[in-house]
Design an enzyme around this catalytic site. Structure first.
Site, PDB file in Angstrom:
ATOM      1  N   HIS A  26      -1.566  -0.184  -9.592  1.00  0.00           N
ATOM      2  CA  HIS A  26      -2.129  -1.109  -8.578  1.00  0.00           C
ATOM      3  C   HIS A  26      -2.725  -2.356  -9.247  1.00  0.00           C
ATOM      4  O   HIS A  26      -3.932  -2.594  -9.171  1.00  0.00           O
ATOM      5  CB  HIS A  26      -3.185  -0.368  -7.728  1.00  0.00           C
ATOM      6  CG  HIS A  26      -3.456  -1.063  -6.413  1.00  0.00           C
ATOM      7  ND1 HIS A  26      -3.866  -0.380  -5.274  1.00  0.00           N
ATOM      8  CD2 HIS A  26      -3.384  -2.362  -6.042  1.00  0.00           C
ATOM      9  CE1 HIS A  26      -4.046  -1.244  -4.285  1.00  0.00           C
ATOM     10  NE2 HIS A  26      -3.750  -2.456  -4.733  1.00  0.00           N
ATOM     11  N   GLU A  48      -4.632   7.107  -4.681  1.00  0.00           N
ATOM     12  CA  GLU A  48      -4.794   6.498  -6.007  1.00  0.00           C
ATOM     13  C   GLU A  48      -6.125   6.914  -6.612  1.00  0.00           C
ATOM     14  O   GLU A  48      -7.087   7.072  -5.865  1.00  0.00           O
ATOM     15  CB  GLU A  48      -4.741   4.975  -5.881  1.00  0.00           C
ATOM     16  CG  GLU A  48      -3.378   4.507  -5.395  1.00  0.00           C
ATOM     17  CD  GLU A  48      -3.282   2.994  -5.208  1.00  0.00           C
ATOM     18  OE1 GLU A  48      -4.278   2.286  -5.447  1.00  0.00           O
ATOM     19  OE2 GLU A  48      -2.212   2.518  -4.826  1.00  0.00           O
ATOM     20  N   ARG A  56       0.858  -1.189   0.000  1.00  0.00           N
ATOM     21  CA  ARG A  56       0.000   0.000   0.000  1.00  0.00           C
ATOM     22  C   ARG A  56       0.889   1.232   0.000  1.00  0.00           C
ATOM     23  O   ARG A  56       1.924   1.265   0.701  1.00  0.00           O
ATOM     24  CB  ARG A  56      -0.890   0.040   1.250  1.00  0.00           C
ATOM     25  CG  ARG A  56      -2.015  -0.959   1.276  1.00  0.00           C
ATOM     26  CD  ARG A  56      -3.102  -0.640   0.238  1.00  0.00           C
ATOM     27  NE  ARG A  56      -4.222  -1.565   0.323  1.00  0.00           N
ATOM     28  CZ  ARG A  56      -4.338  -2.693  -0.373  1.00  0.00           C
ATOM     29  NH1 ARG A  56      -3.392  -3.050  -1.224  1.00  0.00           N
ATOM     30  NH2 ARG A  56      -5.402  -3.463  -0.241  1.00  0.00           N
TER      31      ARG A  56
END
Ligand code: GLV
Length: 325
Positions: free
Chosen positions: A288, A269, A240
């Site tokens: 991601h 994000e 993360r």
């Protein structure tokens, strides 16, 4: 008459992956696959929903949970669940589920691909060629760093960390790790050696972050941590973005305190093309996609659906996060 349970899914998912839900409940989903559900629609939906199937991009906070009178289960289509207020859910008697195990190998593959991409400058090489720059072969053209026989330091030796360690054995790497607790099984299988965080940072050629985002891990990779790394070392993050102080990382890259970074995750994000970390040629950045293979994403959606279906049928779901329930 008994009310039929109602489930809301926050993204458009393939029909076959939500079959377990269709058997037990009324189901609706946000129509779009590539855009998160707007907050006002989510707020409307939780007024009626018995279950929510959520994504990492949804913020399931206390306010939302408190305004959900029927909600019994939130099933996140991810192994991480830092986007959900677990304390509030537990207080309110709402079960929270995730999708562990099935994404372990896929995420480990991507982590290793990111490591190799940045070390061997693969995206740089591809753009060099596509940009018409390859005029002559040259002995040191796009020469990168070796991966084999180097030292990898894995921060967070859970399932994915152990799967990355297993891959590292195939490259004859020396494996160090740091974790909240010892992982003797991974030590036995891969020869990984437990060290303290500072030693890992100072000794590794690749520092790989795979720890979950918690109050303890938040912002743990600071400028001072990067400063302790070898100048020839790379930082890889497939966990993360919240574990990293991105300004600190940008300063470290700018001052050439480290050799480069491979990043699949970011503090906020999605990031835009103006993000400061994208200005470095020795940063490989991805949107991601750690667990994003078609096979694994289908399995994750199916498990997330099954978790909810179990709760609706009155069983304890397998992948329960707030276990004290
Ligand atoms: C993805 O980031 C996940 O937690 O599964």
């Amino acid at each position: 008459m008994k009310r039929k349970p109602y489930i809301f899914i926050t993204r458009s998912l393939p029909e076959k992956t939500i079959a377990p839900l269709l058997e037990v409940a009324r189901v609706s989903m946000w129509e779009k696959e590539d855009e998160p559900v707007p907050r006002d629609r989510l707020e409307e939906e939780v007024e009626q929903a018995d279950g929510l199937l959520t994504m990492v991009s949804d913020q399931i906070d206390r306010d939302l949970l408190e305004s959900a009178p029927h909600l019994r289960v939130v099933s996140n289509m991810a192994v991480g669940y830092d986007n959900i207020d677990i304390e509030a859910a537990t207080e309110l008697g709402i079960l929270v589920c995730n999708t562990p195990d099935i994404l372990t190998d896929t995420t480990a593959d991507l982590t290793f691909a990111l490591l190799m991409s940045v070390a061997r400058r693969i995206p740089e090489g591809a753009s060099y060629l596509a940009g018409g720059k390859w005029k002559e072969w040259a002995p040191f053209l796009l020469a990168g760093s070796d991966v084999h026989h180097k030292t990898i330091g894995i921060v967070g030796m859970g399932r994915i960390g152990a799967a990355v360690a297993k891959r590292a054995t195939g490259f004859d790497m020396n494996i160090l790790y740091h974790n909240r607790s010892r992982n003797r099984e991974a030590e036995g299988q891969t020869g990984a050696r437990y060290v303290d965080f500072d030693e890992l940072v100072q000794e590794s050629d690749f520092v790989v972050c795979l720890a979950p985002l918690t109050d303890e891990t938040k912002g743990m990779f600071t400028y001072n941590v990067f400063k302790q790394m070898k100048k020839s070392a790379f930082f890889i993050n497939a966990s993360r973005g919240g574990l990293v102080d991105e300004r600190g990382l940008a300063y470290a890259l700018d001052e050439k305190l480290i050799a480069g970074a491979g990043l699949d995750v970011f503090q906020e994000e999605p990031i835009s093309s103006e993000h400061p970390l994208l200005s470095f040629s020795n940063v490989v950045a991805l949107p991601h996609i750690g667990s994003a293979s078609v096979e694994t994403r289908n399995s994750m959606a199916l498990l997330a659906s099954r978790n909810i279906a179990h709760v609706i049928k009155g069983y304890r779901p397998k992948a329960l996060v707030n276990k004290e329930q």
